[in-house]
Write an enzyme that holds these catalytic residues in place. Structure first.
Site, PDB file in Angstrom:
ATOM      1  N   ASP A   1     -52.395  -0.002 -25.206  1.00  0.00           N
ATOM      2  CA  ASP A   1     -51.204  -0.378 -25.976  1.00  0.00           C
ATOM      3  C   ASP A   1     -50.174  -0.889 -24.969  1.00  0.00           C
ATOM      4  O   ASP A   1     -49.610  -0.119 -24.197  1.00  0.00           O
ATOM      5  CB  ASP A   1     -50.690   0.847 -26.746  1.00  0.00           C
ATOM      6  CG  ASP A   1     -49.471   0.535 -27.609  1.00  0.00           C
ATOM      7  OD1 ASP A   1     -48.724  -0.410 -27.286  1.00  0.00           O
ATOM      8  OD2 ASP A   1     -49.265   1.263 -28.602  1.00  0.00           O
TER       9      ASP A   1
ATOM     10  N   LYS B   1     -41.774  -5.013 -31.782  1.00  0.00           N
ATOM     11  CA  LYS B   1     -40.885  -4.714 -30.666  1.00  0.00           C
ATOM     12  C   LYS B   1     -40.634  -5.979 -29.844  1.00  0.00           C
ATOM     13  O   LYS B   1     -40.047  -6.907 -30.357  1.00  0.00           O
ATOM     14  CB  LYS B   1     -41.482  -3.578 -29.830  1.00  0.00           C
ATOM     15  CG  LYS B   1     -42.062  -2.426 -30.659  1.00  0.00           C
ATOM     16  CD  LYS B   1     -41.040  -1.623 -31.419  1.00  0.00           C
ATOM     17  CE  LYS B   1     -41.626  -0.653 -32.431  1.00  0.00           C
ATOM     18  NZ  LYS B   1     -42.684   0.227 -31.948  1.00  0.00           N
TER      19      LYS B   1
ATOM     20  N   TYR C   1     -47.339   6.969 -28.435  1.00  0.00           N
ATOM     21  CA  TYR C   1     -46.422   6.811 -29.576  1.00  0.00           C
ATOM     22  C   TYR C   1     -46.740   7.831 -30.680  1.00  0.00           C
ATOM     23  O   TYR C   1     -47.919   8.103 -30.959  1.00  0.00           O
ATOM     24  CB  TYR C   1     -46.611   5.379 -30.082  1.00  0.00           C
ATOM     25  CG  TYR C   1     -45.801   5.006 -31.282  1.00  0.00           C
ATOM     26  CD1 TYR C   1     -44.430   4.811 -31.175  1.00  0.00           C
ATOM     27  CD2 TYR C   1     -46.403   4.837 -32.520  1.00  0.00           C
ATOM     28  CE1 TYR C   1     -43.684   4.461 -32.282  1.00  0.00           C
ATOM     29  CE2 TYR C   1     -45.660   4.482 -33.634  1.00  0.00           C
ATOM     30  CZ  TYR C   1     -44.298   4.299 -33.507  1.00  0.00           C
ATOM     31  OH  TYR C   1     -43.574   3.957 -34.596  1.00  0.00           O
TER      32      TYR C   1
HETATM   33  C1  LIG Z   1     -43.713   0.998 -32.491  1.00  0.00           C
HETATM   34  C2  LIG Z   1     -44.941   1.282 -31.715  1.00  0.00           C
HETATM   35  C3  LIG Z   1     -46.197   1.332 -32.349  1.00  0.00           C
HETATM   36  C4  LIG Z   1     -46.356   1.148 -33.844  1.00  0.00           C
HETATM   37  O1  LIG Z   1     -46.008  -0.136 -34.231  1.00  0.00           O
HETATM   38  P1  LIG Z   1     -45.471  -0.508 -35.707  1.00  0.00           P
HETATM   39  O2  LIG Z   1     -45.261  -1.976 -35.626  1.00  0.00           O
HETATM   40  O3  LIG Z   1     -44.225   0.281 -35.919  1.00  0.00           O
HETATM   41  O4  LIG Z   1     -46.541  -0.113 -36.652  1.00  0.00           O
HETATM   42  C5  LIG Z   1     -47.304   1.560 -31.558  1.00  0.00           C
HETATM   43  N1  LIG Z   1     -47.207   1.759 -30.231  1.00  0.00           N
HETATM   44  C6  LIG Z   1     -46.011   1.724 -29.599  1.00  0.00           C
HETATM   45  C7  LIG Z   1     -45.974   1.942 -28.130  1.00  0.00           C
HETATM   46  C8  LIG Z   1     -44.843   1.498 -30.318  1.00  0.00           C
HETATM   47  O5  LIG Z   1     -43.662   1.480 -29.684  1.00  0.00           O
END
Ligand SMILES: *Cc1c(COP(=O)(O)O)cnc(C)c1O
Length: 393
Positions: free
Chosen positions: A184, A209, A112
């Site tokens: 992640d 998300k 990301y």
């Molecule tokens: C959106 C996202 C993040 C960051 O998250 P936020 O809630 O926007 O701080 C980190 N990793 C991935 C894969 C993401 O899609």
């Protein structure tokens, strides 16, 4: 929960408090209080020293944030979790808790954009260096490890071309080289991949998300072992990166339906990917569920026959054709996020990846022709019709 329930049950019941008092609320109350009161000093002391459980100041811990973290941890199969103000807060606290000045991180280069700039720029400035390597090859990660390396960072599914991290091999590398592996799991969610089942001991999510899932809250969660999480949790409190009670309540409310939503998103994404792949104006579709995806077999093995709700497509007419299609879509909106109940598209070149130099964009396979789709839970026939009319001559 002592009994081993299945995922959909865990999402609903992992935070159940028992024994219940008569007439207690079935839905968790929002504890919208920044502080907590005590009858006297010994009672305050017992809670602040950790001798008994309890809350005293919401930045240090709040029932709603704790319930959210407990449910996500249970879904990942981990003993502990900490909720944070965002996914980036979760990542920042994790890396800062586990690495110090002079330490080194090996990260997938496809991570990301925020992760990439946090590691490459901000933490670099603090003396924590990062090597970025192609994220599908565990040997490349291992080759970048040096005597200062403390952490490996990767994402289950990369953005936007949806390549898989070789997680079982990276677990091995981390074990052999005595490193923390930070996964992640935002794109895959525990519905596709439960971290503990693969030996992953530290996982983070942008709960903004899929976990919260309704495009109405920003939140993050880290899950893992008690030892790791006590350090990370302490740093979350010290950095002030804690999650607000109402945001935690909203995220947990969304999380209840995660398994249902993601099952539907996977089914819709598979249907849409197949339809798009057969369309004459679509040059290419990136979706792990399609047999032409270079890691289709690994995806089938790791994700138990589901392939997620994210796909990307490339239009034969390039960026101009992409813009034309976006403008003609009626249900599907252009928005730079993902994982919500309604279908959205995003354009990596013009949003998430806009600051990358041209040679890196090329290495990542990102051009103006590429559009990422976060598939929602609408009726598939309506989604197909929307793309069909938007792509019509
Ligand atoms: C959106 C996202 C993040 C960051 O998250 P936020 O809630 O926007 O701080 C980190 N990793 C991935 C894969 C993401 O899609």
């Amino acid at each position: 929960m002592n009994h081993r329930y299945r995922l959909a049950t865990v999402a609903l019941h992992a935070d159940a408090s028992s024994p219940e008092e008569a007439g207690s609320p079935l839905a968790p109350p929002i504890v919208q209080s920044s502080t907590f009161a005590f009858p006297g000093l010994p009672e305050l002391d017992r809670v602040m020293s950790g001798e008994v459980g309890g809350y005293y100041y919401s930045r240090e811990g709040n029932p709603n944030a704790q319930a959210l973290a407990a449910v996500v941890a249970a879904l990942e199969g981990h003993p502990c979790g900490v909720a944070c103000a965002s996914g980036m807060a979760a990542l920042a606290a994790t890396v800062l808790a586990l690495a110090r000045e002079g330490d080194h991180v090996v990260s997938a280069r496809e991570v990301y954009g925020g992760t990439r700039t946090l590691l490459g720029e901000e933490l670099g400035r603090l003396g924590i260096g990062t090597s970025f390597v192609p994220g599908t090859d565990a040997d490349r990660f291992e080759a970048a490890v040096n005597s200062h390396t403390r952490l490996i960072v990767c994402e289950t599914l990369s953005n936007p071309t949806l390549r898989l991290a070789p997680i079982p091999d990276l677990v091995e590398v981390a074990r052999r080289r005595k490193l923390h592996l930070v996964l992640d799991n935002t794109f895959a969610t525990p519905v596709l991949l439960q971290s503990a089942s693969l030996g992953v001991t530290l996982t983070l999510h942008s709960a903004t998300k899929y976990l919260a899932g309704h495009d109405d809250v920003t939140a993050g969660v880290v899950t893992g072992t008690a030892e790791q999480l006590s350090r990370i949790g302490r740093l979350v409190a010290r950095l002030g990166a804690s999650l607000d009670p109402f945001a935690a309540w909203l995220a947990l409310r969304g999380l209840r339906t995660l398994p249902l939503r993601v099952e539907r998103q996977c089914a819709n994404a598979m249907g849409l990917a197949r339809w798009l792949a057969g369309h004459p104006r679509v040059a290419r579709v990136h979706y792990p569920g399609l047999p032409e995806h270079p890691q289709h077999h690994l995806a089938a093995r790791l994700f138990g026959g589901r392939f997620g709700g994210m796909l990307s497509l490339e239009l034969a007419g390039g960026e101009a054709a992409v813009d034309r299609m976006i403008r003609r879509l009626r249900l599907v909106r252009l928005a730079p996020s993902l994982g919500g109940v309604s279908t959205t598209v995003s354009h990596p070149l013009r949003s998430s990846h806009r600051y990358l130099p041209a040679e890196e964009l090329e290495a990542l396979g990102i051009s103006g022709a590429l559009l990422r789709v976060s598939v929602g839970i609408e009726s598939l026939a309506d989604l197909v019709e929307d793309f069909e009319q938007a792509l019509a001559e």
